[in-house]
Design a protein around this motif. Structure first.
Motif, PDB file in Angstrom:
ATOM      1  N   LEU A 288      20.350  47.112  63.093  1.00 38.38           N
ATOM      2  CA  LEU A 288      18.909  47.212  62.869  1.00 38.38           C
ATOM      3  C   LEU A 288      18.501  46.712  61.486  1.00 38.38           C
ATOM      4  O   LEU A 288      17.336  46.345  61.273  1.00 38.38           O
ATOM      5  N   ALA A 289      19.422  46.689  60.539  1.00 35.05           N
ATOM      6  CA  ALA A 289      19.104  46.235  59.182  1.00 35.05           C
ATOM      7  C   ALA A 289      19.089  44.716  59.056  1.00 35.05           C
ATOM      8  O   ALA A 289      18.550  44.171  58.088  1.00 35.05           O
ATOM      9  N   ILE A 290      19.675  44.014  60.013  1.00 30.28           N
ATOM     10  CA  ILE A 290      19.852  42.565  59.900  1.00 30.28           C
ATOM     11  C   ILE A 290      18.592  41.819  60.361  1.00 30.28           C
ATOM     12  O   ILE A 290      18.085  42.035  61.463  1.00 30.28           O
ATOM     13  N   ALA A 379      22.530  41.707  51.280  1.00 26.27           N
ATOM     14  CA  ALA A 379      21.266  42.142  50.685  1.00 26.27           C
ATOM     15  C   ALA A 379      20.468  43.005  51.654  1.00 26.27           C
ATOM     16  O   ALA A 379      19.846  44.014  51.256  1.00 26.27           O
ATOM     17  N   GLN A 380      20.469  42.656  52.927  1.00 32.25           N
ATOM     18  CA  GLN A 380      19.708  43.421  53.917  1.00 32.25           C
ATOM     19  C   GLN A 380      20.318  44.798  54.151  1.00 32.25           C
ATOM     20  O   GLN A 380      19.585  45.778  54.366  1.00 32.25           O
ATOM     21  N   LEU A 381      21.640  44.893  54.105  1.00 29.74           N
ATOM     22  CA  LEU A 381      22.277  46.200  54.260  1.00 29.74           C
ATOM     23  C   LEU A 381      22.018  47.074  53.036  1.00 29.74           C
ATOM     24  O   LEU A 381      21.877  48.302  53.159  1.00 29.74           O
ATOM     25  N   ARG A 382      21.935  46.450  51.883  1.00 34.89           N
ATOM     26  CA  ARG A 382      21.658  47.228  50.666  1.00 34.89           C
ATOM     27  C   ARG A 382      20.257  47.846  50.717  1.00 34.89           C
ATOM     28  O   ARG A 382      20.023  48.924  50.163  1.00 34.89           O
ATOM     29  N   GLU A 383      19.334  47.166  51.403  1.00 32.35           N
ATOM     30  CA  GLU A 383      17.973  47.693  51.518  1.00 32.35           C
ATOM     31  C   GLU A 383      17.944  49.039  52.226  1.00 32.35           C
ATOM     32  O   GLU A 383      17.027  49.840  52.011  1.00 32.35           O
ATOM     33  N   GLY A 385      20.562  51.125  51.993  1.00 30.47           N
ATOM     34  CA  GLY A 385      21.452  52.016  51.258  1.00 30.47           C
ATOM     35  C   GLY A 385      22.932  51.766  51.438  1.00 30.47           C
ATOM     36  O   GLY A 385      23.756  52.568  50.950  1.00 30.47           O
ATOM     37  N   LEU A 386      23.325  50.689  52.117  1.00 32.58           N
ATOM     38  CA  LEU A 386      24.740  50.410  52.358  1.00 32.58           C
ATOM     39  C   LEU A 386      25.266  49.441  51.308  1.00 32.58           C
ATOM     40  O   LEU A 386      24.727  48.344  51.130  1.00 32.58           O
ATOM     41  N   ASP A 387      26.326  49.836  50.625  1.00 31.25           N
ATOM     42  CA  ASP A 387      26.915  49.039  49.559  1.00 31.25           C
ATOM     43  C   ASP A 387      28.058  48.209  50.144  1.00 31.25           C
ATOM     44  O   ASP A 387      29.143  48.725  50.420  1.00 31.25           O
ATOM     45  N   VAL A 388      27.803  46.919  50.333  1.00 27.22           N
ATOM     46  CA  VAL A 388      28.786  46.031  50.965  1.00 27.22           C
ATOM     47  C   VAL A 388      29.090  44.872  50.037  1.00 27.22           C
ATOM     48  O   VAL A 388      28.176  44.160  49.605  1.00 27.22           O
ATOM     49  N   ALA A 389      30.364  44.677  49.714  1.00 20.80           N
ATOM     50  CA  ALA A 389      30.797  43.535  48.915  1.00 20.80           C
ATOM     51  C   ALA A 389      31.205  42.400  49.850  1.00 20.80           C
ATOM     52  O   ALA A 389      31.750  42.641  50.927  1.00 20.80           O
ATOM     53  N   VAL A 390      30.948  41.169  49.437  1.00 23.32           N
ATOM     54  CA  VAL A 390      31.320  39.992  50.224  1.00 23.32           C
ATOM     55  C   VAL A 390      32.560  39.357  49.614  1.00 23.32           C
ATOM     56  O   VAL A 390      32.617  39.112  48.404  1.00 23.32           O
ATOM     57  N   ALA A 391      33.550  39.092  50.443  1.00 23.20           N
ATOM     58  CA  ALA A 391      34.779  38.426  50.007  1.00 23.20           C
ATOM     59  C   ALA A 391      34.941  37.129  50.785  1.00 23.20           C
ATOM     60  O   ALA A 391      35.064  37.153  52.012  1.00 23.20           O
ATOM     61  N   ILE A 392      34.920  35.991  50.084  1.00 21.19           N
ATOM     62  CA  ILE A 392      35.129  34.683  50.713  1.00 21.19           C
ATOM     63  C   ILE A 392      36.634  34.422  50.707  1.00 21.19           C
ATOM     64  O   ILE A 392      37.244  34.259  49.651  1.00 21.19           O
ATOM     65  N   MET A 393      37.226  34.372  51.881  1.00 27.81           N
ATOM     66  CA  MET A 393      38.672  34.288  52.015  1.00 27.81           C
ATOM     67  C   MET A 393      39.041  33.118  52.916  1.00 27.81           C
ATOM     68  O   MET A 393      38.180  32.330  53.300  1.00 27.81           O
ATOM     69  N   ASN A 394      40.302  33.004  53.262  1.00 28.31           N
ATOM     70  CA  ASN A 394      40.735  32.027  54.248  1.00 28.31           C
ATOM     71  C   ASN A 394      40.464  32.575  55.645  1.00 28.31           C
ATOM     72  O   ASN A 394      40.475  33.789  55.864  1.00 28.31           O
ATOM     73  N   ALA A 395      40.259  31.674  56.597  1.00 31.92           N
ATOM     74  CA  ALA A 395      40.021  32.118  57.969  1.00 31.92           C
ATOM     75  C   ALA A 395      41.176  32.971  58.485  1.00 31.92           C
ATOM     76  O   ALA A 395      40.971  33.919  59.245  1.00 31.92           O
ATOM     77  N   SER A 396      42.380  32.674  58.043  1.00 32.24           N
ATOM     78  CA  SER A 396      43.559  33.418  58.503  1.00 32.24           C
ATOM     79  C   SER A 396      43.550  34.869  58.053  1.00 32.24           C
ATOM     80  O   SER A 396      44.272  35.702  58.615  1.00 32.24           O
ATOM     81  N   ASP A 397      42.741  35.190  57.031  1.00 29.59           N
ATOM     82  CA  ASP A 397      42.682  36.574  56.556  1.00 29.59           C
ATOM     83  C   ASP A 397      41.961  37.495  57.532  1.00 29.59           C
ATOM     84  O   ASP A 397      42.088  38.717  57.428  1.00 29.59           O
ATOM     85  N   ILE A 398      41.202  36.934  58.453  1.00 31.41           N
ATOM     86  CA  ILE A 398      40.519  37.772  59.440  1.00 31.41           C
ATOM     87  C   ILE A 398      41.526  38.346  60.434  1.00 31.41           C
ATOM     88  O   ILE A 398      41.637  39.574  60.563  1.00 31.41           O
TER      89      ILE A 398
END
Length: 517
Positions: A288-290, A379-383, A385-398
């Motif tokens: 709902l926040a997105i 940014a939308q999740l922070r609105e 109250g959710l504190d989410v950090a973004v990590a740019i990784m390799n696709a294989s890390d998923i």
């Protein structure tokens, strides 16, 4: 901390310099023949020769073939198999091979060679393991596959790139892949992993001789660099452009720009077993926040790309028109989080029993829209109250994070047509154990039952009911949170003609391309 990008002119100059260096390196390492070279640039590195890992590169470049192919309309078509049939009990399939087919080393494509490749694919992690295959054998000059139970989608699974057929010479003594010796219109000349691959037209190809005799493939991770390779004429065929560059590329008189929706969905992969995410109200609040329309407009430059459910309208059989659509409602999101016990602190961020709501959202830059999209979602999740950090990784890390349990959230893109019947991807993604690119820490007996029934029935009415039931559960429980429906982009230079873009991303269709200027 976010670093400001360099000024636009300087950034473009730096990228052009990098593009020139890349193109020069390709020219220096190419074969010595004087034939014109088609230069192809795409994001995907050659991480392995193993079909179960990066086999799609070799099928897209028409080096390898599968038993079953797919035509331009998405229907199953002959590949290495010219015809197939199933027994009355639906448990035994027989595939007759194309007469005269040979591998690039001159050896014939025999049923025994096909069986070896398929047996290896069955033993590897991949699509074939999700089928009830019991035995694969060469019988009376054909390939015979015996099943434990009826499985009507088997031919579609045999069109997946992980089931590509390789010559016996491709395999080392330990059965690992030491070379890619296929049977397609192009043969491998040189592999400089992870970035470069060179091919040449195969003299033994029995089909129409292609106009393009030499191909150089370059894996280029940065979307801006790919754009510069296209604009400078140093690449003839370029896939997956930055959305911010689309209008500029469209205006370039030396380029033909292509964009088309494909059956790929961008979504949040959720670790539903995580203490902060196992509550369905929290997953619903994240959804709902997105702001999907905002993301579609600002990042993808296509308002129609905002996802209202997992499957796009282009997947007519799977898209459910009457399904309650996913929408943005921050107020309702805050209410659900409060009901789940989360309370805002003085900084506006949520806590529960003294624990802050902190998660890491993983994504990767191979698809250039994903990092900015992840930042917008952050940014939308922070609105709310959710504190989410973004990590740019390799696709294989998923998939690695799925396997070791460390993944919390991930923004990924999933193509539901890699197997022509989406059931192939769904059996991987929603098995009771979950899937590397699908559900994590979540399972549903209703979904499992629906998938099992879909794989064994051809009755249209029953299949429709099952698809609707499956979509309803996924929409309600959100083990995956859809964000956008994907728009595929590509450019080609005016010196080549008869270029067409495969909406199923199975082939670059190089053998159909002609030389122009």
């Amino acid at each position: 901390m976010t670093l400001a990008p360099p000024p636009s002119a300087l950034r473009r100059a730096l990228l052009l310099s990098a593009a020139v260096s890349v193109s020069t390196a390709m020219a220096q390492t190419g074969p010595t023949t004087n034939a014109r070279v088609l230069k192809v640039a795409a994001p995907w590195e050659i991480g392995s020769l193993d079909p179960s890992k990066t086999g799609y590169i070799f099928t897209r470049l028409e080096v390898t073939e599968t038993l079953v192919d797919v035509d331009a309309s998405g229907q199953l078509a002959p590949g290495l198999a010219v015809r197939w049939a199933v027994s009355p009990d639906q448990k035994t399939w027989r595939f007759a091979l194309r007469p005269g087919a040979v591998f690039h080393d001159g050896s014939p494509v025999t049923p025994e060679a096909v069986v070896r490749s398929l047996q290896r694919a069955l033993a590897q992690p991949g699509i074939l393991k999700n089928t009830p295959v019991q035995r694969i054998a060469a019988v009376n000059g054909e390939v015979q596959i015996e099943l434990k139970q009826a499985f009507t989608a088997l031919p579609a699974f045999l069109a997946h790139n992980s089931t590509q057929v390789l010559a016996p010479a491709s395999f080392a003594a330990d059965n690992s892949v030491q070379a890619v010796v296929g049977s397609g219109p192009y043969k491998v000349v040189r592999v400089n992993a992870p970035q470069k691959l060179e091919t040449a037209a195969f003299e033994g190809w029995t089909g129409k001789r292609p106009a393009v005799q030499r191909v150089e493939y370059l894996a280029t991770g940065r979307g801006e660099t790919r754009g510069m390779l296209a604009e400078s004429g140093q690449a003839d065929l370029v896939f997956t452009h930055d959305a911010v560059a689309i209008e500029r590329l469209k205006r370039n008189p030396r380029l033909q720009f292509h964009t088309l929706p494909i059956p790929r969905t961008l979504y949040l992969k959720v670790n539903a077993a995580h203490p902060l995410l196992k509550d369905i109200k929290v997953r619903q609040a994240i959804s709902l926040a997105i702001d999907r329309p905002g993301i579609a407009q600002a990042i993808l430059r296509e308002p129609k790309a905002a996802a209202t459910q997992l499957f796009s309208p282009g997947m007519a059989e799977w898209h459910v028109p009457g399904l309650q659509p996913l929408v943005r409602d921050p107020g309702r999101a805050r209410q659900l989080l409060q009901e789940a016990g989360w309370v805002a602190g003085a900084d506006g961020l949520l806590r529960k029993d003294g624990r802050p709501f902190k998660l890491t959202l993983r994504t990767f830059s191979d698809r250039p829209e994903q990092p900015p999209m992840a930042t917008a979602i952050q940014a939308q999740l922070r609105e709310v109250g959710l504190d989410v950090a973004v990590a740019i990784m390799n696709a294989s890390d998923i998939p690695a994070g799925h396997q070791d349990g460390s993944l919390e959230l991930a923004l990924v893109a999933r193509n539901y047509a890699l197997v022509p019947d989406p059931i192939g991807s769904l059996l991987q993604d929603f098995s009771p154990q979950g899937g590397d690119w699908g559900a994590m820490g979540w399972q549903s007996a209703q979904v499992t039952s629906a998938l099992e029934s879909l794989s064994t029935t051809n009755d249209p009415a029953r299949r429709s009911r099952l698809r609707g039931a499956l979509s309803t559960v996924l929409q309600a429980e959100l083990p995956l949170i859809p964000v956008a429906w994907y728009q595929h982009t590509a450019t080609h230079s005016k010196r080549v003609g008869n270029v067409s873009i495969d909406p199923l991303e199975r082939s670059y269709r190089i053998s159909q391309i002609t030389w122009g200027l």
